[in-house]
Design a protein around this motif. Structure first.
Motif, short mmCIF file in Angstrom:
data_model
loop_
_atom_site.label_atom_id
_atom_site.label_comp_id
_atom_site.label_asym_id
_atom_site.label_seq_id
_atom_site.Cartn_x
_atom_site.Cartn_y
_atom_site.Cartn_z
N ALA A 109 0.81 -1.21 0.00
CA ALA A 109 0.00 0.00 0.00
C ALA A 109 0.85 1.26 0.00
O ALA A 109 0.36 2.32 -0.39
CB ALA A 109 -0.94 0.02 1.21
N ASN A 110 2.10 1.18 0.44
CA ASN A 110 2.94 2.39 0.50
C ASN A 110 4.41 2.01 0.41
O ASN A 110 4.77 0.83 0.40
CB ASN A 110 2.63 3.21 1.76
CG ASN A 110 2.84 2.42 3.04
OD1 ASN A 110 3.83 1.68 3.19
ND2 ASN A 110 1.93 2.55 4.00
N ASN A 129 -1.41 2.00 -5.06
CA ASN A 129 -1.55 3.43 -4.84
C ASN A 129 -0.70 4.16 -5.87
O ASN A 129 0.19 3.57 -6.49
CB ASN A 129 -1.09 3.84 -3.43
CG ASN A 129 -2.23 3.93 -2.44
OD1 ASN A 129 -3.28 4.48 -2.75
ND2 ASN A 129 -2.03 3.38 -1.25
N GLN A 130 -0.96 5.44 -6.03
CA GLN A 130 -0.12 6.28 -6.87
C GLN A 130 1.10 6.70 -6.04
O GLN A 130 0.96 7.23 -4.93
CB GLN A 130 -0.91 7.51 -7.33
CG GLN A 130 -0.18 8.38 -8.30
CD GLN A 130 -1.09 9.40 -8.97
OE1 GLN A 130 -1.13 9.50 -10.18
NE2 GLN A 130 -1.83 10.16 -8.19
N CYS A 154 2.76 0.13 -10.17
CA CYS A 154 1.96 0.96 -9.28
C CYS A 154 0.85 1.64 -10.06
O CYS A 154 0.74 1.50 -11.27
CB CYS A 154 2.82 1.97 -8.54
SG CYS A 154 3.57 3.24 -9.59
N GLU A 181 -5.54 3.78 -12.61
CA GLU A 181 -6.47 3.36 -11.55
C GLU A 181 -7.86 3.91 -11.82
O GLU A 181 -8.06 5.11 -11.97
CB GLU A 181 -6.00 3.86 -10.18
CG GLU A 181 -6.91 3.38 -9.06
CD GLU A 181 -6.61 4.00 -7.72
OE1 GLU A 181 -7.25 3.61 -6.73
OE2 GLU A 181 -5.73 4.89 -7.65
N ARG A 188 -12.70 5.63 -3.35
CA ARG A 188 -11.47 6.24 -2.84
C ARG A 188 -10.75 6.92 -4.00
O ARG A 188 -11.30 7.76 -4.68
CB ARG A 188 -10.62 5.18 -2.15
CG ARG A 188 -11.33 4.57 -0.93
CD ARG A 188 -10.44 3.88 0.05
NE ARG A 188 -9.58 2.85 -0.49
CZ ARG A 188 -9.25 1.73 0.17
NH1 ARG A 188 -9.74 1.49 1.37
NH2 ARG A 188 -8.44 0.84 -0.38
N THR A 189 -9.51 6.54 -4.22
CA THR A 189 -8.73 7.15 -5.30
C THR A 189 -9.17 6.56 -6.64
O THR A 189 -10.01 5.67 -6.72
CB THR A 189 -7.25 6.90 -5.08
OG1 THR A 189 -7.04 5.49 -4.89
CG2 THR A 189 -6.75 7.64 -3.85
#
Length: 435
Positions: A109-110, A129-130, A154, A181, A188-189
């Motif tokens: 996630a990060n 995630n971006q 990603c 995405e 969410r995003t």
């Protein structure tokens, strides 16, 4: 990216067992002070008689193995790759088990999670995630240069994000793979419309530092139950994700030398994701559908028991999953009629998706038996309030075994998690987490 399962560094995994145990690892026996983790794991210690102190969370070893086999078999049968979300456990020993059972990769996630994965040599990572932090991107570029076998991908959901990625990666020797995405209103995003998606794709295509591989997203934030309306919304989202992936391919935005990647799939609706990402593709289009479900590994006694396609009321054919997480705590007080307090609280167990569920009773010196009619009504930092039915046999000092909901918010509280064998008492392993 290859279709074969990912790997990790077995030497780094073995070295994990050299770490010395001590007071900083809660609930473990005091006579393990200074003992290597691997030696303690192999000692055959007993949970209730060899110095463990409550509260403590344990993994059910047989249930864990059952879930690994069940999910691997289900994915193989339905033609999807699995890149389970490692944030659920942050436990390289469990990553290794998932990879041994055919996992295509591990999802992060990060950037901090990614660094843990790479410390243990995970060879293929999706970062859901971006990634726009220039420090993290420069580290990533160096890691890709250092290890030609490392595969990474990603998300991107804005032209500005792509610009930041391209700027930080300028001069990198290997391009970073990216997925557009897809989001949804109320989610969410992720991009909210096709025009934005194509603009992001064009920005990726035009950057020498990046390479577009397909599309991804997360459907779990779009529904909170398994009613017809919720399932229809998930299905609609997955269909749009497939349509976007096709549009990216037909528009010439994606790399042509490898299969497209289409990925979604939390732990509540992976059946609908698999259905939508393994059908409806144009003839001749090479696509790798990837699920990212992570909570299947331990399942639970709450949210996923109710919502998983392989939960208590399965929506699909397959082997139902088993809960593999349990907390044990002692009765510390019975201050009022109808109320007991346990030595377990928010510091020890999840509570964001349902309270712990009292399931087992172990009187001091007595055998374990089922416990019904008892309900945790509230958690403080270190106490659980239990409403007792008439005639409850709970006494101060007794042990209570509790089922837990939402494993993602359990593991972060436990740097070492004992694994128990078939008898629920003998320790067969110790799992180290890195949050």
């Amino acid at each position: 990216m290859q279709r074969t399962p990912a790997t990790l560094d077995t030497d780094a995994l073995r070295a994990l067992g050299d770490e010395r145990l001590g007071w900083r690892f809660k609930a473990l026996p005091s006579n393990w002070e200074g003992l290597p983790l691997a030696e303690a794991a192999a000692s055959g210690a007993r949970l209730f008689s060899d110095g463990f102190v409550g509260p403590i969370v344990v993994l059910d070893g047989p249930a864990l193995e059952h879930n690994l086999r069940a999910m691997a078999g289900w994915c193989a049968e339905h033609g999807v790759a699995l890149a389970p979300h490692g944030k659920t456990t942050m436990a390289p020993q469990l990553f290794a088990k998932q990879l041994e059972h055919g996992a295509w990769g591990i999802t992060a996630a990060n950037a901090s999670q990614l660094r843990v994965y790479r410390a243990f040599g995970v060879s293929r990572v999706l970062l859901a995630n971006q990634l726009v932090d220039p420090v993290a991107l420069r580290w990533l570029a160096a890691e890709l240069d250092r290890d030609p076998g490392f595969e990474f991908c990603c998300w991107a959901d804005s032209v500005r994000g792509v610009e930041l990625m391209a700027e930080a990666l300028a001069g990198a020797s290997r391009p970073v793979d990216v997925l557009v995405e897809l989001g949804a209103s109320g989610g969410r995003t992720g991009v909210r419309d096709r025009g934005t998606a194509l603009a992001v794709a064009a920005a990726v295509r035009d950057s020498p530092a990046l390479r577009l591989r397909g599309a991804g997203g997360y459907e779990g934030a779009l529904a909170h139950d398994t009613g017809p309306e919720a399932l229809a919304r998930i299905t609609s989202y997955v269909n749009e994700l497939r349509a976007l992936t096709i549009a990216l391919a037909e528009g010439g935005f994606c790399a042509e030398d490898e299969p497209l990647i289409a990925t979604a799939g939390g732990s509540a609706y992976f059946d609908l994701v698999a259905q939508g990402l393994t059908s409806g593709w144009p003839a001749g289009l090479s696509v790798l559908p990837v699920l990212r479900s992570g909570a299947y590994l331990t399942h639970d006694d709450g949210i996923y028991r109710a919502k998983s396609p392989l939960g208590a009321t399965p929506r699909v054919e397959g082997t139902p999953l088993k809960p593999a997480l349990r907390a044990w705590a002692q009765v510390t007080s019975r201050p009022e009629p109808g109320t007991a307090l346990l030595t377990l609280g928010k510091r020890d167990a999840s509570f964001d998706e349902g309270m712990p569920e009292p399931q087992l009773h172990r009187p001091l010196g007595g055998p374990v038996r089922e416990l019904t009619g008892h309900t945790v009504t509230k958690l403080n930092d270190q106490h659980a309030f239990v409403a007792l039915p008439p005639g409850s046999a709970l006494e101060v000092g007794d042990w209570v075994g509790l089922g837990l909901s939402h494993p993602c918010t359990v593991f972060d509280k436990w740097p070492v998690v004992p694994v128990v064998g078939e008898d629920g008492d003998t320790i067969v392993d110790l799992v180290r987490t890195y949050f």
